[in-house]
Design an enzyme around this catalytic site. Structure first.
Site, PDB file in Angstrom:
ATOM      1  N   GLY A 248       0.781  -1.236   0.000  1.00  0.00           N
ATOM      2  CA  GLY A 248       0.000   0.000   0.000  1.00  0.00           C
ATOM      3  C   GLY A 248       0.805   1.274   0.000  1.00  0.00           C
ATOM      4  O   GLY A 248       0.243   2.366   0.091  1.00  0.00           O
ATOM      5  N   GLU A 290       4.240  -6.659   1.476  1.00  0.00           N
ATOM      6  CA  GLU A 290       3.888  -7.071   0.104  1.00  0.00           C
ATOM      7  C   GLU A 290       3.527  -5.873  -0.760  1.00  0.00           C
ATOM      8  O   GLU A 290       2.374  -5.676  -1.104  1.00  0.00           O
ATOM      9  CB  GLU A 290       2.780  -8.133   0.124  1.00  0.00           C
ATOM     10  CG  GLU A 290       1.669  -7.840   1.073  1.00  0.00           C
ATOM     11  CD  GLU A 290       0.770  -9.030   1.353  1.00  0.00           C
ATOM     12  OE1 GLU A 290       1.211 -10.179   1.255  1.00  0.00           O
ATOM     13  OE2 GLU A 290      -0.399  -8.776   1.687  1.00  0.00           O
ATOM     14  N   PRO A 291       4.557  -5.091  -1.137  1.00  0.00           N
ATOM     15  CA  PRO A 291       4.310  -3.954  -2.022  1.00  0.00           C
ATOM     16  C   PRO A 291       4.050  -4.383  -3.464  1.00  0.00           C
ATOM     17  O   PRO A 291       4.654  -5.343  -3.953  1.00  0.00           O
ATOM     18  CB  PRO A 291       5.613  -3.153  -1.937  1.00  0.00           C
ATOM     19  CG  PRO A 291       6.658  -4.124  -1.492  1.00  0.00           C
ATOM     20  CD  PRO A 291       5.975  -5.230  -0.754  1.00  0.00           C
ATOM     21  N   GLY A 292       3.156  -3.694  -4.126  1.00  0.00           N
ATOM     22  CA  GLY A 292       2.912  -3.923  -5.543  1.00  0.00           C
ATOM     23  C   GLY A 292       3.255  -2.644  -6.295  1.00  0.00           C
ATOM     24  O   GLY A 292       4.285  -2.534  -6.970  1.00  0.00           O
ATOM     25  N   ARG A 293       2.392  -1.638  -6.091  1.00  0.00           N
ATOM     26  CA  ARG A 293       2.537  -0.363  -6.803  1.00  0.00           C
ATOM     27  C   ARG A 293       3.929   0.251  -6.625  1.00  0.00           C
ATOM     28  O   ARG A 293       4.517   0.751  -7.580  1.00  0.00           O
ATOM     29  CB  ARG A 293       1.472   0.602  -6.257  1.00  0.00           C
ATOM     30  CG  ARG A 293       1.276   1.870  -7.071  1.00  0.00           C
ATOM     31  CD  ARG A 293       0.394   2.863  -6.302  1.00  0.00           C
ATOM     32  NE  ARG A 293      -0.781   2.269  -5.750  1.00  0.00           N
ATOM     33  CZ  ARG A 293      -1.983   2.239  -6.344  1.00  0.00           C
ATOM     34  NH1 ARG A 293      -2.120   2.780  -7.531  1.00  0.00           N
ATOM     35  NH2 ARG A 293      -3.012   1.677  -5.739  1.00  0.00           N
ATOM     36  N   CYS A 361     -15.558   3.734 -27.486  1.00  0.00           N
ATOM     37  CA  CYS A 361     -16.825   4.412 -27.731  1.00  0.00           C
ATOM     38  C   CYS A 361     -17.521   4.688 -26.414  1.00  0.00           C
ATOM     39  O   CYS A 361     -18.474   3.997 -26.047  1.00  0.00           O
ATOM     40  CB  CYS A 361     -17.709   3.563 -28.629  1.00  0.00           C
ATOM     41  SG  CYS A 361     -17.104   3.621 -30.295  1.00  0.00           S
ATOM     42  N   GLU A 362     -17.007   5.656 -25.723  1.00  0.00           N
ATOM     43  CA  GLU A 362     -17.521   5.974 -24.399  1.00  0.00           C
ATOM     44  C   GLU A 362     -16.985   7.349 -24.006  1.00  0.00           C
ATOM     45  O   GLU A 362     -15.768   7.548 -24.002  1.00  0.00           O
ATOM     46  CB  GLU A 362     -17.025   4.878 -23.438  1.00  0.00           C
ATOM     47  CG  GLU A 362     -17.546   5.038 -22.066  1.00  0.00           C
ATOM     48  CD  GLU A 362     -17.875   3.697 -21.396  1.00  0.00           C
ATOM     49  OE1 GLU A 362     -18.126   2.690 -22.085  1.00  0.00           O
ATOM     50  OE2 GLU A 362     -17.893   3.698 -20.175  1.00  0.00           O
ATOM     51  N   TYR A 390      -1.187  -1.795 -12.028  1.00  0.00           N
ATOM     52  CA  TYR A 390      -2.628  -1.842 -12.275  1.00  0.00           C
ATOM     53  C   TYR A 390      -3.009  -1.174 -13.609  1.00  0.00           C
ATOM     54  O   TYR A 390      -4.098  -0.641 -13.760  1.00  0.00           O
ATOM     55  CB  TYR A 390      -3.405  -1.209 -11.104  1.00  0.00           C
ATOM     56  CG  TYR A 390      -2.998  -1.783  -9.764  1.00  0.00           C
ATOM     57  CD1 TYR A 390      -3.358  -3.077  -9.425  1.00  0.00           C
ATOM     58  CD2 TYR A 390      -2.216  -1.044  -8.867  1.00  0.00           C
ATOM     59  CE1 TYR A 390      -2.961  -3.630  -8.210  1.00  0.00           C
ATOM     60  CE2 TYR A 390      -1.816  -1.591  -7.655  1.00  0.00           C
ATOM     61  CZ  TYR A 390      -2.194  -2.881  -7.330  1.00  0.00           C
ATOM     62  OH  TYR A 390      -1.802  -3.432  -6.133  1.00  0.00           O
TER      63      TYR A 390
HETATM   64  N1  LLP Z   1      -1.484  -6.967  -0.269  1.00  0.00           N
HETATM   65  C1  LLP Z   1      -2.816  -7.081  -0.356  1.00  0.00           C
HETATM   66  C2  LLP Z   1      -3.503  -8.055   0.496  1.00  0.00           C
HETATM   67  C3  LLP Z   1      -3.534  -6.288  -1.263  1.00  0.00           C
HETATM   68  O1  LLP Z   1      -4.852  -6.417  -1.329  1.00  0.00           O
HETATM   69  C4  LLP Z   1      -2.838  -5.377  -2.094  1.00  0.00           C
HETATM   70  C5  LLP Z   1      -3.562  -4.561  -3.066  1.00  0.00           C
HETATM   71  C6  LLP Z   1      -1.449  -5.297  -1.971  1.00  0.00           C
HETATM   72  C7  LLP Z   1      -0.800  -6.110  -1.040  1.00  0.00           C
HETATM   73  C8  LLP Z   1      -0.611  -4.379  -2.819  1.00  0.00           C
HETATM   74  O2  LLP Z   1      -0.939  -3.046  -2.632  1.00  0.00           O
HETATM   75  P1  LLP Z   1      -0.044  -1.893  -3.330  1.00  0.00           P
HETATM   76  O3  LLP Z   1       1.324  -1.956  -2.690  1.00  0.00           O
HETATM   77  O4  LLP Z   1       0.045  -2.201  -4.764  1.00  0.00           O
HETATM   78  O5  LLP Z   1      -0.780  -0.642  -3.039  1.00  0.00           O
HETATM   79  N2  LLP Z   1      -6.468  -1.459  -8.662  1.00  0.00           N
HETATM   80  C9  LLP Z   1      -6.198  -0.440  -7.663  1.00  0.00           C
HETATM   81  C10 LLP Z   1      -5.349  -0.980  -6.515  1.00  0.00           C
HETATM   82  C11 LLP Z   1      -5.982  -2.173  -5.823  1.00  0.00           C
HETATM   83  C12 LLP Z   1      -5.106  -2.700  -4.715  1.00  0.00           C
HETATM   84  C13 LLP Z   1      -5.616  -4.016  -4.258  1.00  0.00           C
HETATM   85  N3  LLP Z   1      -4.801  -4.634  -3.257  1.00  0.00           N
HETATM   86  C14 LLP Z   1      -5.501   0.737  -8.353  1.00  0.00           C
HETATM   87  O6  LLP Z   1      -5.330   0.698  -9.571  1.00  0.00           O
HETATM   88  O7  LLP Z   1      -5.168   1.733  -7.705  1.00  0.00           O
END
Ligand code: LLP
Length: 435
Positions: A248, A290-293, A361-362, A390
């Protein structure tokens, strides 16, 4: 203009990433094109890992692969020694095909199917993050059937919900995820797991939100969880080996965003956990995140070719690109904001303010409103920054637009890692009713 990672403007006045001219990438691979700056992903991954090492805390950094899931990114994360968070059979399948070390795969999700849990068991993955009682009982039953023990974390909702710039405390969190910490759900789940012969409870997990700019929410969550652990230790001797504080961490999309450095999140989380475990005389657990973004977000740039233009006198200038909500649904879905430049006129002065329309088309398919640009004409290349998380992951075939290609760039070289979808691919699942 804010440039990320290895991005710079080369002698031709073109945007270059990873030492590769993006206008050349557009020619070679076509547009829309996702370009990933591999060096920046490595830097982010190492940044997280090195912070834990510097602080002498045992840890796992798991890439939340929902941000961008593909064989290549999994292999890159493996090269950097990260773990992997998957949330579906499809992500797990991709991880297996990428030969990602199975003991470092963590399986999330609020409604894992029996088939998905069987997959997790058959591949002997590192741990399942159990979300609810249905799953807890199902997993135990399946482990008994296979005569195996599965490592698990119990996902708890600590009653803190964090948003970009703020967080709210809710007594009983209204969330579809996890066991509630405040009522007895989490405690019951822990007790059931401890009694089970087939589940090895490693510890607890929480994830409080996404694109968070402050550490307060993480600290509060850690405090609440550890306070509860202290009660559980006193009443039934439970102490976790692992505490997973989720992902997050916020990133910069536009000049309105001022994220703190990724290492600060880790430092402050650790400080809070250390203080709390000392306060209650508990042992320091291993910390997982658990970073994603924050691993892949600002490393991704989307290249588009500009096509049509519509000037509405005294109202707005629309420039349309060859993609849109099909390759990046975030503006339409979340009103997400992005910055962009003309990759082939990166040195030129701003000349006009335009709004970037997608080709679906939106009316809501607008990528960027009110973007200052040099004079833009058809065939110019628009580079939209910070689309690495994402973006491709949420791409779709609305209007039967083929999904874009993805390239990795590093040290002056580009590598195709996802080929562009073809019209033939679009018919892969179709079954005509008249042959
Ligand atoms: N761990 C869990 C359990 C999660 O649900 C998520 C994201 C993450 C880790 C990774 O979070 P991050 O570090 O990427 O913020 N589609 C949305 C974001 C949805 C996030 C869902 N869960 C967007 O485009 O902003």
């Amino acid at each position: 203009m804010h440039l990320y990672g290895t991005a710079n403007i080369n002698d031709y006045g073109n945007l270059q990433i990873g030492g590769v001219d993006t206008t050349e990438l557009a020619k070679e691979y076509g547009t829309p094109l996702y370009v990933y700056d591999v060096a920046l992903i490595r830097e982010r991954a190492r940044g997280f890992k090195e912070t834990f090492e510097r602080l002498g805390v045992k840890a796992q950094v798991a890439y939340a692969s929902k941000a961008f899931s593909s064989l290549a990114i999994f292999q890159l994360m493996e090269e950097e020694g990260l773990s992997l968070d998957v949330v579906s059979g499809g992500e797990l399948y991709t991880a297996v095909k990428a030969e990602f070390p199975k003991h470092r795969i963590h399986f999330h999700g609020n409604n894992k199917s029996e088939q998905e849990l069987r997959m997790a068991i058959e591949h002997n993955i590192g741990c399942v993050v159990v979300d609810n009682f249905h799953e807890l009982h199902l997993l135990e039953k399946l482990c008994e059937e296979y005569a195996v023990t599965m490592k698990i974390l119990i996902r708890v909702t600590p009653g803190i919900e964090a948003h970009t710039h703020d967080y709210i405390l809710t007594g009983q969190e209204d969330s579809k995820f996890g066991f509630d910490l405040q009522n007895r759900q989490a405690e019951d789940a822990v007790k059931i797991s401890l009694k089970s012969k087939h589940l090895h409870l490693l510890g607890l997990h929480c994830h409080i939100g996404s694109q968070i700019f402050e550490t307060t929410g993480f600290i509060l969550a850690a405090q609440k969880i550890i306070e509860k652990i202290a009660q559980w230790k006193a009443s039934f001797e439970f102490e976790p080996e692992v505490m997973n504080l989720g992902g997050g961490f916020g990133i910069r999309y536009t000049k309105e965003d001022n994220p703190i450095p990724p290492s600060r999140y880790v430092e402050e989380m650790i400080k809070a956990v250390q203080q709390e475990v000392e306060k209650y005389q508990l042992s320091m657990p291993e910390i997982w995140i658990e970073p994603g973004r924050s691993l892949v977000g600002d490393a991704g740039t989307t290249l588009y070719t500009i096509g049509s233009r519509k000037d509405v006198p005294d109202v707005r200038k629309y420039l349309a690109v060859d993609g849109g909500m099909s390759d990046n649904i975030r503006p339409a879905l979340y009103n997400a904001k992005y910055e962009a430049i003309l990759a082939n006129k990166a040195n030129e002065q701003h000349h006009e303010t335009v709004s970037i329309a997608g080709k679906c088309c939106e009316s809501g398919d607008m990528l960027i409103w009110d973007l200052p640009l040099p004079e833009a004409v058809s065939d110019d290349i628009l580079a939209v920054f910070c689309t690495g998380a994402y973006g491709y992951a949420m791409s779709n075939n609305y209007n039967r637009l083929p999904r874009p290609a993805v390239v990795f760039v590093e040290n002056g070289e580009s590598k195709l890692v996802m080929r562009r979808e073809s019209y033939e691919d679009l018919l892969n699942l179709d079954i005509p009713i008249i042959k």
